[in-house]
Design a protein around this motif. Structure first.
Motif, mmCIF file in Angstrom:
data_model
loop_
_atom_site.group_PDB
_atom_site.id
_atom_site.type_symbol
_atom_site.label_atom_id
_atom_site.label_comp_id
_atom_site.label_asym_id
_atom_site.label_seq_id
_atom_site.Cartn_x
_atom_site.Cartn_y
_atom_site.Cartn_z
ATOM 1 N N VAL A 80 0.837 -1.188 0.000
ATOM 2 C CA VAL A 80 0.000 0.000 0.000
ATOM 3 C C VAL A 80 0.875 1.241 0.000
ATOM 4 C CG1 VAL A 80 -1.770 1.310 1.236
ATOM 5 C CG2 VAL A 80 -1.858 -1.198 1.207
ATOM 6 N N THR A 131 -3.186 3.424 -2.278
ATOM 7 C CA THR A 131 -3.378 2.465 -3.373
ATOM 8 C C THR A 131 -2.707 1.148 -3.023
ATOM 9 O OG1 THR A 131 -3.470 4.224 -5.030
ATOM 10 C CG2 THR A 131 -2.987 2.012 -5.816
ATOM 11 N N TYR A 146 -1.189 -2.359 -4.344
ATOM 12 C CA TYR A 146 -0.606 -2.961 -5.547
ATOM 13 C C TYR A 146 -0.381 -4.449 -5.320
ATOM 14 C CZ TYR A 146 0.477 1.895 -6.746
ATOM 15 O OH TYR A 146 0.390 3.245 -7.012
ATOM 16 N N THR A 167 -6.142 -1.543 -14.685
ATOM 17 C CA THR A 167 -4.843 -2.216 -14.543
ATOM 18 C C THR A 167 -4.955 -3.723 -14.433
ATOM 19 O OG1 THR A 167 -4.850 -1.999 -12.118
ATOM 20 C CG2 THR A 167 -3.860 -0.185 -13.399
ATOM 21 N N GLU A 207 -3.511 -2.535 -9.567
ATOM 22 C CA GLU A 207 -3.782 -1.714 -8.392
ATOM 23 C C GLU A 207 -5.272 -1.540 -8.138
ATOM 24 O OE1 GLU A 207 -3.840 2.855 -9.746
ATOM 25 O OE2 GLU A 207 -1.879 1.889 -10.067
ATOM 26 N N VAL A 208 -5.582 -1.168 -6.893
ATOM 27 C CA VAL A 208 -6.929 -0.804 -6.493
ATOM 28 C C VAL A 208 -6.810 0.179 -5.344
ATOM 29 C CG1 VAL A 208 -7.170 -2.688 -4.816
ATOM 30 C CG2 VAL A 208 -9.209 -1.705 -5.873
ATOM 31 N N LEU A 209 -7.699 1.144 -5.300
ATOM 32 C CA LEU A 209 -7.721 2.078 -4.183
ATOM 33 C C LEU A 209 -8.237 1.366 -2.936
ATOM 34 C CD1 LEU A 209 -9.178 5.321 -5.829
ATOM 35 C CD2 LEU A 209 -6.800 4.869 -5.197
ATOM 36 N N ASP A 221 -11.703 2.177 -2.249
ATOM 37 C CA ASP A 221 -12.694 1.508 -3.090
ATOM 38 C C ASP A 221 -13.060 0.135 -2.535
ATOM 39 O OD1 ASP A 221 -12.747 3.673 -4.736
ATOM 40 O OD2 ASP A 221 -11.781 2.708 -6.450
#
Length: 375
Positions: free
Chosen positions: A86, A90, A92, A345, A352-354, A357
């Motif tokens: 993180v 974000t 990864y 992505t 990746e993702v927030l 989210d």
């Protein structure tokens, strides 16, 4: 174990398709703690999980896959693809968006729902496979067949695929195009390149076929689906010398098609084109899935409302993108939607993702369950 910790633990398990790597056992244990009956359903080399809480209808099911695609070149990742890293909000990792963040969110949402409404009406379930990214032959399709045989189908299904484009919730998939691949062999004549009239060049024959298939649109699409597309994806032809016309060509093409066609009518359209060209060919077909569409109704209304309440976004109902396991669920008359993270992505290096989210997605899933089972 909070939501982020659960996501990280799932990522740590190197579940490259079709290996589940223990993901489903972890999630089954958590669901079992919340009163879900869990059943491991293994077909071939594929692990599947069916979990359900409740015996009555309606039945709301969250579906997804624990398998991920290979990470690609390790040196191109700025961190270990199987350790959730993180940075500035974000996360990864391989599977961050597709779809271990969604899995953690849906399981936590189900647990929270069970805790908040221990005597809830209807049933809530989870269906997981480790064969979505692979051949998809022993996963969801087999589970659905088994559930059908024992009369245990469900009413609504929310698939956690990464559906969003720019922001979480901006796009909800309510259908998918069909996917039909053709494996084509074109016969020609071996000959010298200096004397082309004496031989039929299989490569030139393919060029005529491609021209015929792409000269005009196959169709114009319809109100909910874009036009059908034709794409060549593989071509092999080699006589073994630079001055020899090849006698045979093997290739593969794919058609992504809308509801104006089914596999049989579309195959007939292609075969009529080949026949009109007078080609000597052999053709076999591989169906990945027929198109499906969930029309506006209780499920779509619940999803759109949950997204709006959580994010303030008016979700677009879309049928774009590739295939998903929704294609194995919808044919049973089940309403299916897909709502998940931003997909920009997925399958890439440094997926990746927030973090925000994932947290919001858990709240969206929880709210969908409330709207479908309590209102």
């Amino acid at each position: 174990m909070d939501l982020l910790e659960l996501t990280s633990e799932l990522i740590r398990r190197r579940s490259i398709t079709p290996d589940d790597a223990g993901c489903q056992a972890l999630l089954a244990a958590l669901l079992g703690q919340s009163g879900f009956r869990t059943e491991h359903m293994r077909f071939g080399d594929v692990d599947n999980l069916w979990a359900r809480r409740g015996d009555a209808g309606p039945v709301v099911v969250f579906a997804g896959h624990t398998d991920v695609v290979p990470p690609g070149p390790r040196e191109q990742w700025h961190s270990d693809p199987f350790e959730a890293t993180v940075a500035e909000g974000t996360l990864y990792a391989r599977g961050a968006a597709d779809m271990k963040g969604s899995l953690a969110a849906m399981v936590r949402a189900c647990q929270r729902f069970a805790a908040a409404y221990p005597e809830h009406p209807g049933s809530i379930g989870v269906l997981l496979t480790s064969d979505e990214e692979g051949p998809a032959e022993d996963g969801t399709v087999k589970v659905m067949e088994a559930l059908k045989r024992r009369d245990e189908l469900f009413d609504y299904c929310i698939v956690g695929e990464p559906s969003s484009g720019e922001r979480l919730g901006d796009t909800v998939r309510v259908g998918r195009r069909g996917s039909l691949s053709g494996l084509l062999a074109i016969k020609g004549d071996l000959g010298h390149v200096a004397y082309p009239p004496r031989s039929e060049n299989a490569i030139h024959a393919l060029a005529r076929f491609v021209q015929a298939m792409t000269a005009e649109p196959i169709d114009e699409g319809n109100a909910r689906f874009p036009p059908t597309t034709f794409q060549m994806v593989n071509v092999t032809s080699d006589a073994g010398a630079p001055n020899v016309i090849p006698a045979e060509l093997n290739c593969r093409f794919n058609l992504r098609y809308n509801t104006q066609w089914d596999r049989h009518t579309l195959a007939a359209r292609v075969e009529s084109t080949l026949d009109a060209l007078g080609l000597d060919y052999e053709l076999s077909w591989r169906l990945a899935g027929e198109p499906f569409l969930t029309t506006k109704g209780r499920l779509t209304e619940a999803v759109v409302r949950a997204v709006r309440e959580e994010t303030g976004i008016a979700a677009e109902l879309s049928t774009g993108g590739g295939t998903s396991d929704g294609r194995f669920i919808a044919p049973y008359g089940i309403e299916v939607v897909e709502i998940g993270p931003v997909n920009s992505t997925i399958h890439k290096v440094n997926e990746e993702v927030l973090v925000a989210d994932i947290l919001a997605l858990e709240r969206i899933y929880f709210r969908i369950a409330e709207l479908l089972l309590l209102e």
